[in-house]
Design an enzyme around this catalytic site. Structure first.
Site, mmCIF file in Angstrom:
data_model
loop_
_atom_site.group_PDB
_atom_site.id
_atom_site.type_symbol
_atom_site.label_atom_id
_atom_site.label_comp_id
_atom_site.label_asym_id
_atom_site.label_seq_id
_atom_site.Cartn_x
_atom_site.Cartn_y
_atom_site.Cartn_z
ATOM 1 N N ASN A 193 0.829 -1.209 0.000
ATOM 2 C CA ASN A 193 0.000 0.000 0.000
ATOM 3 C C ASN A 193 0.861 1.257 0.000
ATOM 4 O OD1 ASN A 193 -2.380 -1.354 -0.144
ATOM 5 N ND2 ASN A 193 -3.184 -0.694 1.838
ATOM 6 N N PHE A 235 -1.460 2.712 -11.510
ATOM 7 C CA PHE A 235 -1.223 3.678 -10.430
ATOM 8 C C PHE A 235 -0.316 4.832 -10.832
ATOM 9 C CE2 PHE A 235 -3.471 2.545 -6.595
ATOM 10 C CZ PHE A 235 -4.109 1.416 -7.075
ATOM 11 N N GLY A 239 -3.887 12.915 -10.402
ATOM 12 C CA GLY A 239 -5.242 13.341 -10.040
ATOM 13 C C GLY A 239 -5.266 14.188 -8.794
ATOM 14 N N CYS A 246 -7.958 3.233 3.113
ATOM 15 C CA CYS A 246 -6.735 2.435 3.299
ATOM 16 C C CYS A 246 -5.442 3.229 3.185
ATOM 17 C CB CYS A 246 -6.727 1.282 2.298
ATOM 18 S SG CYS A 246 -8.200 0.268 2.441
HETATM 19 C C1 UGA Z 1 -6.174 -0.106 -1.803
HETATM 20 C C2 UGA Z 1 -5.228 -1.098 -2.513
HETATM 21 O O1 UGA Z 1 -5.189 -0.835 -3.922
HETATM 22 C C3 UGA Z 1 -5.679 -2.536 -2.281
HETATM 23 O O2 UGA Z 1 -4.742 -3.421 -2.857
HETATM 24 C C4 UGA Z 1 -5.789 -2.774 -0.779
HETATM 25 O O3 UGA Z 1 -6.322 -4.064 -0.515
HETATM 26 C C5 UGA Z 1 -6.725 -1.758 -0.143
HETATM 27 O O4 UGA Z 1 -6.249 -0.437 -0.420
HETATM 28 C C6 UGA Z 1 -6.734 -2.015 1.346
HETATM 29 O O5 UGA Z 1 -5.714 -1.771 1.991
HETATM 30 O O6 UGA Z 1 -7.714 -2.606 1.851
HETATM 31 P P1 UGA Z 1 -8.590 0.950 -2.386
HETATM 32 O O7 UGA Z 1 -8.404 1.783 -1.155
HETATM 33 O O8 UGA Z 1 -9.882 0.257 -2.629
HETATM 34 O O9 UGA Z 1 -7.460 -0.213 -2.422
HETATM 35 O O10 UGA Z 1 -8.353 1.914 -3.608
HETATM 36 P P2 UGA Z 1 -7.292 2.103 -4.780
HETATM 37 O O11 UGA Z 1 -7.860 1.643 -6.054
HETATM 38 O O12 UGA Z 1 -5.985 1.571 -4.413
HETATM 39 O O13 UGA Z 1 -7.230 3.698 -4.833
HETATM 40 C C7 UGA Z 1 -6.738 4.458 -3.727
HETATM 41 C C8 UGA Z 1 -6.713 5.921 -4.082
HETATM 42 O O14 UGA Z 1 -5.680 6.203 -5.023
HETATM 43 C C9 UGA Z 1 -7.990 6.468 -4.703
HETATM 44 O O15 UGA Z 1 -8.271 7.714 -4.133
HETATM 45 C C10 UGA Z 1 -7.660 6.599 -6.184
HETATM 46 O O16 UGA Z 1 -8.406 7.561 -6.843
HETATM 47 C C11 UGA Z 1 -6.187 6.972 -6.106
HETATM 48 N N1 UGA Z 1 -5.438 6.636 -7.335
HETATM 49 C C12 UGA Z 1 -5.284 5.346 -7.717
HETATM 50 C C13 UGA Z 1 -4.850 7.656 -8.090
HETATM 51 O O17 UGA Z 1 -4.961 8.854 -7.745
HETATM 52 N N2 UGA Z 1 -4.133 7.328 -9.212
HETATM 53 C C14 UGA Z 1 -3.979 6.037 -9.606
HETATM 54 O O18 UGA Z 1 -3.296 5.821 -10.637
HETATM 55 C C15 UGA Z 1 -4.568 5.028 -8.853
#
Ligand code: UGA
Length: 405
Positions: A193, A235, A239, A246
């Site tokens: 993470n 990732f 943004g 998380c």
């Molecule tokens: C995250 C991890 O991706 C999971 O693998 C993990 O299981 C989970 O946390 C957890 O610890 O339970 P999640 O919080 O559902 O999952 O969301 P993500 O898809 O990882 O996104 C997190 C944040 O990063 C969001 O605000 C998203 O908009 C942002 N993000 C993601 C970006 O700004 N740019 C990206 O390229 C990807």
């Protein structure tokens, strides 16, 4: 096999649904009586693609209860309770309390920690109740949770005894499996993470630089970087910064955990600091684009990311709060899932909201937002997620885009 799951949030509910679909009898326990009542009546308390259908399909094998007594006879009991970060430190008391309860009710049921916990937690619980504990951290993403649980990139299991046997419940995934110590399993989750959060702060800093360079566009830079297999494209979407339940809490927890052990995680600390300032810095840019504080502004998206209704640590909400704090009071919002948030004027359909506004700010990556804005020529568009095609729609501002391009 009878398996119990304690704590019915995203992780618990999705784990129940997927394991029941593999033929197991699953009991779900939660202390929230209202949540259990809704689940018993067939109502799913969260929005998660595919989850309702999977629960409906396997209803016969699913039981919901708010009494720990129902776990009796379970071969495994999976702990999926929250581990909040309080004053930058992880609070594992829900995990410890539920471990003790499970032990009291059924000393034969093997305890598995799925909640995100700092290294040493499984060992600590094990020594308190004098038994082996397994670690099986969860890597599902909200919005993609069913798919991620059915076909994860890897399954990580930590422990000393019974690890091989437990790993069989996940063999249907055909995923890479790593069997290791509890501590490695616990740290793999945090390191993953924290690394992903770092990727996001990194790409957002590169986006800041792109905005200053005529001819530069972070999307193209990220595509070019991502083609290198050692880096990968995932990732690297610039943004509003990372939000959700998380990354913000886990990065803070691992940084302070390391600090207590005399290790300075300076990269993670700077990832956190950059992310915490992200909205303030974006609003500075917005102030240059929208000088009139009474302009009509619509913010598209309220959740912390697309395909979810989860508002926890949402950067969109932080954005709206900051805009209001700086005097923008003619604000409305639209969200595909959320229709009520205290203090925010939410419009039921996107087209009406766009028609009303002078400025539209894209704050969440819902794919439908680019459809709504396709062909819109007479509104000022601020794209904080870079989902709008700037070749066909004129942007007033796009993260990581030098608009003189
Ligand atoms: C995250 C991890 O991706 C999971 O693998 C993990 O299981 C989970 O946390 C957890 O610890 O339970 P999640 O919080 O559902 O999952 O969301 P993500 O898809 O990882 O996104 C997190 C944040 O990063 C969001 O605000 C998203 O908009 C942002 N993000 C993601 C970006 O700004 N740019 C990206 O390229 C990807």
């Amino acid at each position: 096999m009878k398996i119990s799951v304690v704590g019915l949030g995203y992780v618990g509910l999705v784990t129940m649904a997927v394991l029941s679909d593999n033929g197991h009898e699953i009991v779900g326990i939660d202390i929230d009586g209202e949540k259990i009542r809704r689940l018993q009546e067939g109502e799913i308390p969260i929005f998660e693609p595919g989850l309702s259908a999977l629960i409906e399909k396997n209803r016969k094998r699913l039981e919901f209860s708010n009494s720990y007594d129902s776990i009796t006879g379970s071969k495994y009991t999976l702990i999926c309770v929250p581990t909040p970060t309080v004053n930058d430190r992880i609070d594992v008391h829900y995990v410890i309390e539920s471990g003790k309860k499970i032990n009291e009710i059924d000393p034969e049921s093997k305890i598995v920690i799925k909640s995100t916990v700092t290294p040493g937690t499984a060992r600590m619980l094990g020594s308190m109740i004098n038994r082996e504990i397994l670690s099986n951290p969860e890597f599902l993403r909200e919005g993609n949770a069913v798919k991620d649980t059915t076909k994860p990139d890897r399954v990580v299991i930590g422990g000393n005894g019974g690890v091989e046997d437990f790993s069989k419940i996940w063999s249907f995934t055909n995923s890479n499996m790593i069997i290791t110590t509890n501590e490695n399993a616990e740290l793999i989750k945090y390191a993953s993470n924290a690394f992903l959060a770092t990727k996001i702060s990194f790409i957002n800093q590169m986006a800041d630089l792109c905005e200053r360079i005529p001819g530069a566009d972070i999307r193209v830079v990220a595509d070019g970087m991502g083609m290198d297999k050692r880096i990968g494209r995932a990732f690297l979407n610039a943004g509003t910064g990372y939000g959700g339940s998380c990354f913000p809490k886990d990065t803070r927890a691992i940084a302070s955990f390391a600090n207590d052990m005399g290790v300075e995680l300076s990269i993670i600390k700077s990832t956190i600091e950059y992310n915490e300032n992200r909205i303030g810095n974006l609003v500075n840019r917005i102030e240059n684009i929208i000088p009139e504080k009474d302009s009509r502004i619509t913010v598209l998206g309220l959740s912390f990311k697309e395909n979810t209704g989860d508002l926890r640590e949402s950067k969109s909400i932080e954005l709206i709060t900051e805009l209001k704090r700086r005097g923008y009071n003619n604000l409305k919002a639209f969200d595909p899932v959320t229709s009520q948030v205290e203090g925010i004027d939410i419009v039921a359909d996107a087209e009406t909201a766009i028609k009303w506004s002078e400025f539209v700010i894209v704050a969440t990556e819902w794919p439908s937002f680019s459809e709504y804005l396709e062909g819109v020529k007479d509104r000022h568009i601020i794209d904080l997620r870079r989902i709008i095609d700037n070749k066909t729609v004129k942007l007033d501002y796009g993260v990581g885009l030098n608009v003189t391009n």
